[in-house]
Structures are given as C-alpha cells and as structure tokens.
Write a protein that holds these residues in place. Structure first.
Motif, PDB file in Angstrom:
ATOM      1  N   VAL A 140       0.852  -1.186   0.000  1.00 50.54           N
ATOM      2  CA  VAL A 140       0.000   0.000   0.000  1.00 50.54           C
ATOM      3  C   VAL A 140       0.887   1.235   0.000  1.00 50.54           C
ATOM      4  O   VAL A 140       2.043   1.192   0.435  1.00 50.54           O
ATOM      5  CB  VAL A 140      -0.959   0.055   1.218  1.00 50.54           C
ATOM      6  N   ALA A 141       0.339   2.339  -0.497  1.00 48.64           N
ATOM      7  CA  ALA A 141       1.061   3.621  -0.495  1.00 48.64           C
ATOM      8  C   ALA A 141       0.052   4.740  -0.372  1.00 48.64           C
ATOM      9  O   ALA A 141      -1.053   4.663  -0.941  1.00 48.64           O
ATOM     10  CB  ALA A 141       1.887   3.777  -1.769  1.00 48.64           C
ATOM     11  N   PHE A 142       0.417   5.778   0.381  1.00 47.00           N
ATOM     12  CA  PHE A 142      -0.442   6.940   0.566  1.00 47.00           C
ATOM     13  C   PHE A 142       0.074   8.110  -0.262  1.00 47.00           C
ATOM     14  O   PHE A 142       1.275   8.363  -0.328  1.00 47.00           O
ATOM     15  CB  PHE A 142      -0.500   7.338   2.041  1.00 47.00           C
ATOM     16  N   SER A 143      -0.851   8.826  -0.878  1.00 48.15           N
ATOM     17  CA  SER A 143      -0.491   9.983  -1.674  1.00 48.15           C
ATOM     18  C   SER A 143       0.032  11.099  -0.772  1.00 48.15           C
ATOM     19  O   SER A 143      -0.517  11.342   0.302  1.00 48.15           O
ATOM     20  CB  SER A 143      -1.705  10.483  -2.450  1.00 48.15           C
ATOM     21  N   PRO A 144       1.084  11.810  -1.215  1.00 46.34           N
ATOM     22  CA  PRO A 144       1.579  12.949  -0.442  1.00 46.34           C
ATOM     23  C   PRO A 144       0.756  14.202  -0.657  1.00 46.34           C
ATOM     24  O   PRO A 144       0.994  15.221   0.007  1.00 46.34           O
ATOM     25  CB  PRO A 144       2.997  13.130  -0.989  1.00 46.34           C
ATOM     26  N   ALA A 145      -0.226  14.159  -1.572  1.00 50.53           N
ATOM     27  CA  ALA A 145      -0.930  15.366  -1.959  1.00 50.53           C
ATOM     28  C   ALA A 145      -2.441  15.327  -1.735  1.00 50.53           C
ATOM     29  O   ALA A 145      -3.099  16.364  -1.812  1.00 50.53           O
ATOM     30  CB  ALA A 145      -0.652  15.668  -3.435  1.00 50.53           C
ATOM     31  N   ALA A 146      -3.000  14.154  -1.462  1.00 49.33           N
ATOM     32  CA  ALA A 146      -4.451  14.036  -1.310  1.00 49.33           C
ATOM     33  C   ALA A 146      -4.763  12.834  -0.433  1.00 49.33           C
ATOM     34  O   ALA A 146      -3.887  12.020  -0.128  1.00 49.33           O
ATOM     35  CB  ALA A 146      -5.119  13.887  -2.679  1.00 49.33           C
ATOM     36  N   ASN A 147      -6.033  12.714  -0.032  1.00 46.92           N
ATOM     37  CA  ASN A 147      -6.466  11.575   0.780  1.00 46.92           C
ATOM     38  C   ASN A 147      -6.709  10.367  -0.126  1.00 46.92           C
ATOM     39  O   ASN A 147      -7.843   9.898  -0.294  1.00 46.92           O
ATOM     40  CB  ASN A 147      -7.732  11.920   1.565  1.00 46.92           C
ATOM     41  N   LEU A 148      -5.612   9.872  -0.700  1.00 46.68           N
ATOM     42  CA  LEU A 148      -5.677   8.729  -1.595  1.00 46.68           C
ATOM     43  C   LEU A 148      -4.753   7.633  -1.090  1.00 46.68           C
ATOM     44  O   LEU A 148      -3.652   7.916  -0.608  1.00 46.68           O
ATOM     45  CB  LEU A 148      -5.247   9.120  -3.013  1.00 46.68           C
ATOM     46  N   VAL A 149      -5.201   6.398  -1.202  1.00 46.30           N
ATOM     47  CA  VAL A 149      -4.370   5.251  -0.866  1.00 46.30           C
ATOM     48  C   VAL A 149      -4.405   4.278  -2.036  1.00 46.30           C
ATOM     49  O   VAL A 149      -5.464   4.006  -2.613  1.00 46.30           O
ATOM     50  CB  VAL A 149      -4.842   4.570   0.436  1.00 46.30           C
ATOM     51  N   ALA A 150      -3.232   3.803  -2.415  1.00 48.07           N
ATOM     52  CA  ALA A 150      -3.115   2.825  -3.497  1.00 48.07           C
ATOM     53  C   ALA A 150      -2.812   1.459  -2.909  1.00 48.07           C
ATOM     54  O   ALA A 150      -2.051   1.352  -1.949  1.00 48.07           O
ATOM     55  CB  ALA A 150      -2.014   3.230  -4.472  1.00 48.07           C
ATOM     56  N   SER A 151      -3.405   0.435  -3.489  1.00 49.34           N
ATOM     57  CA  SER A 151      -3.225  -0.939  -3.011  1.00 49.34           C
ATOM     58  C   SER A 151      -2.868  -1.827  -4.186  1.00 49.34           C
ATOM     59  O   SER A 151      -3.491  -1.737  -5.250  1.00 49.34           O
ATOM     60  CB  SER A 151      -4.511  -1.458  -2.349  1.00 49.34           C
ATOM     61  N   SER A 152      -1.864  -2.703  -3.993  1.00 48.77           N
ATOM     62  CA  SER A 152      -1.497  -3.654  -5.038  1.00 48.77           C
ATOM     63  C   SER A 152      -1.810  -5.062  -4.563  1.00 48.77           C
ATOM     64  O   SER A 152      -1.620  -5.395  -3.396  1.00 48.77           O
ATOM     65  CB  SER A 152      -0.015  -3.525  -5.395  1.00 48.77           C
TER      66      SER A 152
END
Length: 271
Positions: free
Chosen positions: A20-32
């Motif tokens: 997982v990774a969190f965006s440094p610019a918005a309330n977004l989380v990416a999941s692989s």
C-alpha cells in the motif's frame, strides 16, 4: 487501538494485498494485489470511494509508490516490469518490460528524474525517466532487495537486503557510497530518522538496528521488543515510527528514548 476515534472504514479485497502507499498530496491510498491488480481509493471518515482500478501487471504487483507531487503512481511486479500510471485517470504513462533479469521486489520514487528498482536477486537499478533507461546498476547484494528509502538532502538511496547488509548509494555516482558489515540477520525495512542523523532497520528476529548516519559500517544501537520480524517501518515523526510485523500487528514505537507506545492496528496474525 481506541475504537472511539473516528477513522475511515477498512478497505476489503477478494485477493491478498501485497503493498500500500499513501499519496503525499491528497487523501488517496493505493493498493497492489497478488493478482497484479492496482486500486486507488479516496478515503474519508464519511466513506471511501474507489477512484481507479486496473491490472497493469500479469503477475503479482509487489510494490508501489507515488511521485513527489502525487500525480503519478509507480508499480513493480514479479513479471519483471515497472510502470507509471496517471493517478486521476489510471492511464499508463510509461512502462519498462524486462527491467531486471529477476522478478522485481520494490520500486521507489527518488526524485522527478530518478526511479529506483530492486529485484529478488539483489540487483538495484536507478532509472532516468527522461530517457526511459537505467542510469546506474548496482550488484553489491547477493540476496533479495527488501526495502529502500531516499534521503534527498544527501542525494542518497539507502537499501536493505536479505543478505543482512545495508547499502548506501549516491544517486549521482556509479559506485556505492558505503556498504555495511553483515548484521547476521535479514534486513527487511529501513527509515531515516532524527533529522537525518540516524537510520533504523528492521530485522527478522524482531530487533530494530540503528546506525549513525554516515557511519554505516555497523549498527551502534539495538532495540529488541518485537516478537517476530519487522517487515515494514513508516516514520511518523523524527523520533516515532509505525512498524508492521509478521505477527499482524502495527506498533507505534518511540526511539531515543526507545519505547513501545502501543498497538495501532491488528491484522489478526496475518503479516
């Protein structure tokens, strides 16, 4: 964990999540996912919303990270490829197939010109995204690359490996800045803390090893306390971090002085 504190609901998937990774610019989380799928969600206490979904890789997507401005998401896969996608649309911006001879374990954003990748055989590559080809390739490690962190003030990339060594690279040079002595245990995770004066690594035996920055020959301090391996370290402040362990717990840890503050999350014994 305080259940009275409002927080976004957990995201649930049908297949195992690898990174997982969190965006440094918005309330977004990416999941692989292990299937090669990648999801981006916008999270909020009021509710989560899926922004993009895709399958950029044919095999497990093992690692992902956002660009510095949050506009791009980089992913790396067991299929030996890495790619960049537009976060808003999910469109592919660039792809490097056959990036390494062995499957990739990790991708890391260094700066707007350089992306770092590491594979399961110990090879590290720095990619010039303007030319879409590697600028440098390093082969100091003899086992899988487990983690990387960029320390921009020194233009350094710090890398941990299953061979028990920490390596430090000046991203402007073809040879390593320094490689540590073998720590007699697999190094799984790394973070730079204390305003760039200390480096902490997570080990298989549950110990946090600490280096003085610039003195990478051997650790100068150890903090035991985790019952199992420390698979991930995320810096919260200059003297506090969250660790992810193979026992399924997320722990808040204070360093200098060293202290286990408490448990932040529980994945029910799943690493």
């Amino acid at each position: 964990m305080d259940d009275s504190v409002a927080r976004p609901k957990a995201l649930k998937f049908k297949e195992p999540v690898v990174d997982v990774a969190f965006s440094p610019a918005a309330n977004l989380v990416a999941s692989s996912l292990i299937t090669g799928h990648v999801f981006v969600h916008r999270y909020a206490v009021e509710g989560n919303q899926r922004q993009t979904r895709g399958r950029p890789h044919k095999k497990s997507c093992r690692s992902l990270c956002f660009s510095g401005d949050g506009s791009l998401l980089y992913t790396a896969s067991k299929d030996r490829s890495w790619q960049a996608m537009d976060v808003e649309t999910g469109a592919e911006k660039m792809r490097v197939a056959g990036a390494h001879e062995k499957p990739l374990n990790i991708v890391k954003y260094v700066n707007e010109q350089i992306i770092a990748t590491g594979d399961e055989a110990g090879c590290v590559k720095l990619w010039d995204v303007r030319k879409n080809k590697p600028a440098f390739s390093y082969s100091e490690h003899v086992d899988y690359i487990s983690d990387m962190v960029s320390h921009e003030p020194k233009r350094h990339l710090l890398v941990t490996s299953g061979d028990g060594c920490l390596s430090v690279y000046d991203v402007r040079k073809a040879k390593p800045f320094q490689v540590s002595a073998n720590q007699d245990d697999e190094l799984l995770s790394v973070a730079v803390i204390r305003n760039g004066t200390k480096v902490v690594v997570g080990e298989t035996d549950g110990v946090m090893g600490i280096f003085n920055y610039g003195q990478f020959g051997d650790i100068t301090d150890r903090f035991p306390g985790h019952p199992q391996s420390i698979d991930s370290i995320c810096k919260l402040t200059e003297d506090m971090c969250v660790t992810g362990s193979s026992d399924g717990l997320l722990r808040i840890v204070q360093l200098f002085p060293h202290k286990l503050i408490g448990v932040a999350g529980d994945h029910q014994a799943l690493p």
